[in-house]
Design a protein around this motif. Structure first.
Motif, PDB file in Angstrom:
ATOM      1  N   ASN A 241       1.009  -1.113   0.098  1.00 53.16           N
ATOM      2  CA  ASN A 241      -0.081  -0.165  -0.100  1.00 53.16           C
ATOM      3  C   ASN A 241       0.762   1.296  -0.116  1.00 53.16           C
ATOM      4  O   ASN A 241       0.573   2.195   0.697  1.00 53.16           O
ATOM      5  N   LEU A 242       1.875   1.258  -0.879  1.00 52.54           N
ATOM      6  CA  LEU A 242       2.660   2.410  -0.843  1.00 52.54           C
ATOM      7  C   LEU A 242       2.307   3.502  -1.933  1.00 52.54           C
ATOM      8  O   LEU A 242       1.487   3.078  -2.752  1.00 52.54           O
ATOM      9  N   SER A 243       2.620   4.760  -1.761  1.00 50.18           N
ATOM     10  CA  SER A 243       2.253   5.976  -2.447  1.00 50.18           C
ATOM     11  C   SER A 243       2.926   6.197  -3.739  1.00 50.18           C
ATOM     12  O   SER A 243       2.655   7.122  -4.513  1.00 50.18           O
ATOM     13  N   VAL A 244       4.320   5.827  -3.599  1.00 45.97           N
ATOM     14  CA  VAL A 244       5.071   6.095  -4.806  1.00 45.97           C
ATOM     15  C   VAL A 244       6.258   5.275  -4.747  1.00 45.97           C
ATOM     16  O   VAL A 244       6.695   4.573  -3.817  1.00 45.97           O
ATOM     17  N   LEU A 245       6.624   4.884  -5.966  1.00 44.41           N
ATOM     18  CA  LEU A 245       8.011   4.423  -6.230  1.00 44.41           C
ATOM     19  C   LEU A 245       8.837   5.566  -7.046  1.00 44.41           C
ATOM     20  O   LEU A 245       8.243   6.085  -7.972  1.00 44.41           O
ATOM     21  N   THR A 246       9.978   5.615  -6.680  1.00 48.29           N
ATOM     22  CA  THR A 246      10.957   6.695  -7.507  1.00 48.29           C
ATOM     23  C   THR A 246      12.216   5.873  -7.618  1.00 48.29           C
ATOM     24  O   THR A 246      12.742   5.159  -6.759  1.00 48.29           O
ATOM     25  N   THR A 247      13.113   6.373  -8.616  1.00 49.41           N
ATOM     26  CA  THR A 247      14.179   5.596  -9.053  1.00 49.41           C
ATOM     27  C   THR A 247      15.096   6.683  -9.945  1.00 49.41           C
ATOM     28  O   THR A 247      14.453   7.465 -10.541  1.00 49.41           O
ATOM     29  N   HIS A 248      16.227   6.535  -9.773  1.00 49.02           N
ATOM     30  CA  HIS A 248      17.095   7.469 -10.737  1.00 49.02           C
ATOM     31  C   HIS A 248      17.260   6.568 -12.325  1.00 49.02           C
ATOM     32  O   HIS A 248      17.237   5.296 -12.314  1.00 49.02           O
ATOM     33  N   TRP A 249      17.063   7.346 -13.153  1.00 51.29           N
ATOM     34  CA  TRP A 249      17.235   6.885 -14.486  1.00 51.29           C
ATOM     35  C   TRP A 249      18.285   7.969 -15.294  1.00 51.29           C
ATOM     36  O   TRP A 249      17.915   9.060 -15.852  1.00 51.29           O
ATOM     37  N   LEU A 250      19.150   7.302 -15.824  1.00 51.83           N
ATOM     38  CA  LEU A 250      20.431   7.845 -16.591  1.00 51.83           C
ATOM     39  C   LEU A 250      20.737   6.931 -17.461  1.00 51.83           C
ATOM     40  O   LEU A 250      21.530   6.047 -17.280  1.00 51.83           O
ATOM     41  N   ASP A 251      20.374   6.994 -18.767  1.00 55.82           N
ATOM     42  CA  ASP A 251      20.550   5.938 -19.727  1.00 55.82           C
ATOM     43  C   ASP A 251      21.943   5.989 -20.462  1.00 55.82           C
ATOM     44  O   ASP A 251      22.630   7.228 -20.215  1.00 55.82           O
ATOM     45  N   ALA A 252      22.002   5.573 -21.855  1.00 53.96           N
ATOM     46  CA  ALA A 252      23.122   5.724 -22.573  1.00 53.96           C
ATOM     47  C   ALA A 252      24.520   5.524 -21.909  1.00 53.96           C
ATOM     48  O   ALA A 252      24.545   4.431 -21.027  1.00 53.96           O
TER      49      ALA A 252
END
Length: 503
Positions: A241-252
């Motif tokens: 029942n979590l309100s958000v998932l956050t993660t870092h996204w730096l591609d290439a």
């Protein structure tokens, strides 16, 4: 100690952090930045009043309606003739625990940050839970002071239950609306199963019950943990029942490929919680389409992405699935207006450059102050799936920022949104209200212990900084990003007449 004395002490301690809870407040005859739902643009309402009852906006009305709107007899009336009333700003990416680093990382690259100051370094060992508490509380106060009423805290410092509990204490004591991105990356001896147990225990924590703090997850170790640990984290996301998932996204070349296609493969892209992916560096059309299909957002952090050089050029094209964030605020400014301003002007620069490269003259601006304002307010609310935030309308939560329209740098304005985005600074923020409560009033934070806490924080920061600045910086290949790629340095600039600049 008698029961009566205990009760008195308890409530006196609560008053250290908060003023008395709001009842009713009427901001009378100000300039209100409302919202046109049809056009999704600001609706400027002059000579207009806002009535706040409890934590909710219950009326917005012009002066011609003064006699027809019921105002509770106990409502506090605040004259607002020279004030601009804005929705609170929403920061979708910040690391509040890093306030302690203020000024010591002003010239570092992202590689150096990872080696010396990130949770992957030994720096977390310099902090006690009390140090983290002070750093997070002062960091949130910095945000509140600038009109940031809601923030998503990517708390990747969590390495014990005690540290997680210190974070919650800082959030609840601050009075801000906070999404706690509980760090699940296995730092220290705090395993993912132990984190999962703790986050389940927090579901019944009295500190969170009825507070402005919502529990979420921050996770970056998708490909660096065992299959068992990964499944444990996914189970928490699906059933916690979590309100958000956050993660870092730096591609290439940065090689941190935490885009929506990853979450599609993991089977969590269509759960009930929103996913906020910070930076979105080198985003592709296919990944952008997934953002749109499943309504997830990128947090653009303009000053961070310039400072560290991981770019944000592609973000010009995905702003309808994006909001703004601050990131490592101890290294640069921590207010959302500045991020909106920098982003607006950088988007304009890139657009103009493309036209000039074709030997043509720009005719119209590609981005407006209204759009920059939207990204700092309404877009953040939509990223967190809270349509009752980032907006001034009846039924919305009473998260307001009130600007002094007569300050020397704002007086004479014709368009209030432009006055805020291009001309305001933190000193122009007169009042900040979160959930109907004054967190900043008449230009000052309302917490009674600001001086004591900041003094304690200064001592804590000085002690930690003294050791942190001596951490060695060794880099082989692309370090954690991409070991195949060699490191390189840009050409230094020269600002001093003669040889050398004293860099």
């Amino acid at each position: 100690m008698s029961f009566v004395v205990l009760i008195v002490v308890f409530f006196s301690q609560l008053s250290v952090f908060f003023t008395v809870a709001a009842t009713s407040t009427l901001f009378r005859h100000g300039t209100v930045i409302g919202f046109n739902q049809q056009t999704q643009t600001p609706n400027i309402l002059c000579n207009t009043s806002i009535l706040v009852e409890g934590d909710t906006i219950t009326a917005i009305f012009g002066s011609h309606e003064d006699g027809s709107i019921h105002v509770p007899p106990n409502a506090e009336v605040i004259p607002a003739e020279n004030l601009i009333i804005s929705p609170g700003f929403i920061d979708t990416h910040r690391h509040t625990w890093q306030t302690t680093y203020r000024t010591i990382a002003s010239n570092i690259t992202l590689s150096e940050y990872f080696v010396r100051y990130s949770p992957l370094s030994e720096v977390l060992n310099l902090f006690s839970p009390d140090d983290f508490y002070l750093s997070q509380l002062v960091g949130i106060w910095e945000a509140l002071n600038a009109g940031v009423t809601s923030l998503l805290d990517h708390s990747h410092n969590i390495n014990s239950r005690e540290v997680a509990n210190a974070a919650i204490d800082a959030y609840t004591d601050s009075g801000a609306r906070v999404w706690f991105g509980y760090g699940f990356d296995p730092t220290g001896n705090f395993t993912i199963p132990s984190r999962a147990t703790h986050i389940r225990d927090l579901a019944g924590d009295q500190r969170l019950s009825g507070s402005l703090v919502e529990l979420g997850m921050a996770f970056d170790s998708w490909g660096a943990v065992s299959e068992t640990d990964l499944q444990e984290a996914i189970n928490v996301l699906k059933n916690g029942n979590l309100s958000v998932l956050t993660t870092h996204w730096l591609d290439a070349q940065w090689n941190i490929r935490h885009g929506p296609s990853l979450f599609q493969r993991l089977g969590i892209i269509n759960e009930s919680f929103p996913i906020v992916m910070s930076h979105g560096t080198f985003i592709t059309p296919a990944e952008y389409q997934l953002l749109k299909d499943y309504n997830h957002y990128v947090s653009i952090t303009p000053e961070s992405e310039m400072h560290f050089g991981h770019t944000n050029y592609e973000s010009d094209l995905i702003m309808d699935q994006a909001a703004l964030g601050v990131d490592t605020h101890a290294t640069y400014s921590g207010d959302m207006v500045n991020q909106a301003r920098i982003w607006l002007q950088s988007v304009r620069l890139r657009s103009y450059k493309k036209i000039l490269d074709q030997w043509k003259i720009p005719r119209l601006s590609p981005m407006s102050v209204n759009q920059a304002f939207y990204l700092a307010t309404r877009a953040g609310a939509l990223a967190l799936r809270r349509p009752d935030l980032g907006i001034l309308e009846v039924g919305a939560k009473a998260d307001l920022v009130v600007f002094d329209g007569r300050s020397t740098n704002m007086v004479g304005w014709r368009y209030p949104v432009a006055a805020i985005i291009l001309h305001s600074h933190v000193s122009d923020v007169v009042h900040v209200i979160v959930g109907g409560n004054f967190i900043k009033r008449d230009g000052k934070l309302t917490a009674e212990n600001v001086a004591n806490i900041t003094t304690e924080f200064a001592r804590s920061a000085a002690r930690i900084q003294e050791e942190a600045i001596n951490a060695p910086y060794h880099m082989e290949g692309g370090f954690v990003f991409n070991p195949v790629l060699p490191p390189a340095s840009g050409d230094p600039v020269d600002v001093v007449i003669g040889e050398g600049t004293g860099y």
